[in-house]
Every structure is written in C-alpha cells, then in structure tokens.
Design a protein around this motif. Structure first.
Motif: not given
Ligand code: GLN
Length: 281
Positions: A185-186, A199, A269
């Motif tokens: 998660p980021y 999402v 990324r």
């Molecule tokens: N790339 C995804 C997004 O921005 C997030 C994935 C993640 O949090 N690992 O929707």
C-alpha cells in the motif's frame, strides 16, 4: 438486439464511469456468454436471445454503478496469467508488469529464492515463477483470504510449487532471498484518488499507508536487508510522486545500484537496489 448494437449501447452507458468503456462492455458481454472477445467480433451481427440479454444486463448495471470489471467477472489477466480476483485483494494492474520485466533482467542465480511481500492475488509471485521455473518463489500476505486466493491462483495456473503463507511483512518469513519484491500500500489516506473509480471497491488495507503513503515502503526497506543475500535485489512499486523518497530511503539503508523505472503511463513507478556484498544488515 445484435451483439454490435449491444456493445454500442453498453459503451455509452459506461462512458461516465469508465475510461475503458468499450473494453469493459466487451469483457462483460463475453463473460456473460462465456466466450472470448474475439468471438464477439466474429459474430458481431448475431442476435442476442432474451436469455443472453438477461445474463448480460445485471453485469452492465453493476459496472454502471462503479464496480470494477475484475470483481464482476471474478478474474483479471496479468502478465500471461488469468488470476481470480475478489474484493479482499487489490486488482492486479498493468503498471506492476514493469516490476516483472525488471526482475527478469536482474543478474540473479538460476536457482534464486524469491519473496513477494503483500502478494494479494499472487500476481507478482506467479508471473515470476511462470517465467523462471528454476526459481523458488514464495509469497506472503497479512490477509488469510489473500493467501487462500493466491494458492488457488497458483493451482489454476499450473504453478503449484509457488508457496504462500500468512505474514505481516517479514513477521513469519524465514531464510535468505536473492530477490524480494513488493507492491505494498502506498496511497496517502487523504488522497482524493481514493474516492474515484475502481479503488473505491478495493480494500483500504491494500491501498493506504501512513506517512504520506511511505510507511510500509519504509518498513520493507528497513527490514529487507536481514533477509537478502549479498548481491540480492529489492524491487518496490510506489506512487508516481514517491520515487525520490523511496530511492533516498534505499540509499540511506545501504543499497547500491539504486534506480527507478517508469510504468506504461511513463510515471516513475518501480524503484530498487542491490544489497552489496560487504554490507552487514
Ligand atoms: N497503483 C494503485 C493505484 O494508484 C495503488 C496500488 C497500491 O497501493 N499498491 O490505484
């Protein structure tokens, strides 16, 4: 109604919720009819029966209400694999294929031990194992539902040798690895992106992290050296604005050859580095 006419009206109904409305419409109709998308093109002028229309309409309504296609169909293609998806895990994304490409280019031993942290559907672990049958690949996830799903995906894709277990990052991990990979998660909890699109339906536990989204990335960078062999690599997916922060953390921890790669949308990324020969974790 003919197949081509159904697809045209479906695309219009989905245009407001999806930037891939035509593709979504094709996937949903093909899924409802249990055919592939090529079949829809071959039979574009075929009339749909009322029974077929009745199968497709609820899928279209769910998509029009915002639900991701991957949850409606129960699968998403990633790399060369078809992966089962469910709302307990993140939906695999093409951006993550950049990580797979980089991992496959690394100068790693033929019998490498590989660990995927926060494996979700098993996407990264299974894609790597499918390309490198001599690697010993394992994946962990804190969610028992994700572990079970990843195991099902391993069997469904003919990769039963890939092992999955429950673990909160490294909490139950043992051994040393030549490659550690993660799409943790980021996203910052306040990011407005979380209120939009697919999402909204995905688990926050797979998306959101503290410290402006950097908390789990920082935890992994801090702990990974204990589990890396000298010369081993760590590759991490992150947000497009986090490349500098992640590369700085990697360098501060003692990683060398720190670098970044861009995704298919040209955004930074994936960042990674090599744990050097002489360093002490
Ligand atoms: N790339 C995804 C997004 O921005 C997030 C994935 C993640 O949090 N690992 O929707």
């Amino acid at each position: 109604m003919r197949i081509d006419a159904w697809l045209a009206q479906a695309r219009e109904r989905l245009a407001a919720v999806s930037d891939s409305a035509r593709l979504d419409a094709e996937l949903l109709l093909a899924g409802a009819l249990q055919k592939d998308r090529t079949w829809l093109y071959t039979w574009a002028d075929r009339e749909l029966s009322s029974a077929e229309l009745a199968l497709a309409e609820p899928l279209l309504q769910r998509r029009a209400a915002g639900e991701p296609v991957a949850y409606i169909l129960g699968w998403r293609d990633f790399w060369s694999l078809r992966l089962q998806t469910e709302p307990s895990t993140l939906i695999p994304r093409p951006d993550t294929e950049t990580l797979i490409e980089w991992a496959l280019e690394l100068p790693l031993p033929a019998n490498s031990h590989v660990l995927d942290l926060g494996t979700g559907t098993g996407a990264i672990a299974l894609a790597l194992a499918s390309e490198q049958p001599s690697w010993q690949v394992s994946g962990v996830d804190q969610s028992a539902a994700a572990v079970a799903l990843a195991q099902r995906n391993a069997l469904a894709n003919g990769l039963p040798e890939v092992s999955f277990q429950a673990s909160d990052w490294f909490s139950t991990v043992q051994g040393q690895f030549d490659l550690i990979v993660s799409n943790p998660p980021y996203i910052d909890a306040a990011d407005p992106h979380l209120q939009q699109g697919d999402v909204r339906f995905e688990p926050a536990s797979a998306l959101v992290a503290g410290q402006q989204g950097l908390q789990d990335l920082a935890t992994i960078i801090e702990q990974a050296p204990v589990y890396l062999r000298a010369g081993g690599w760590l590759l991490l997916e992150h947000g497009w604005q986090q490349a500098d922060a992640v590369c700085t953390l990697l360098q501060a921890r003692g990683f060398v050859q720190v670098a970044n790669r861009r995704d298919m949308g040209s955004q930074p990324r994936i960042s990674g580095g090599c744990w050097p020969q002489q360093a002490i974790a």
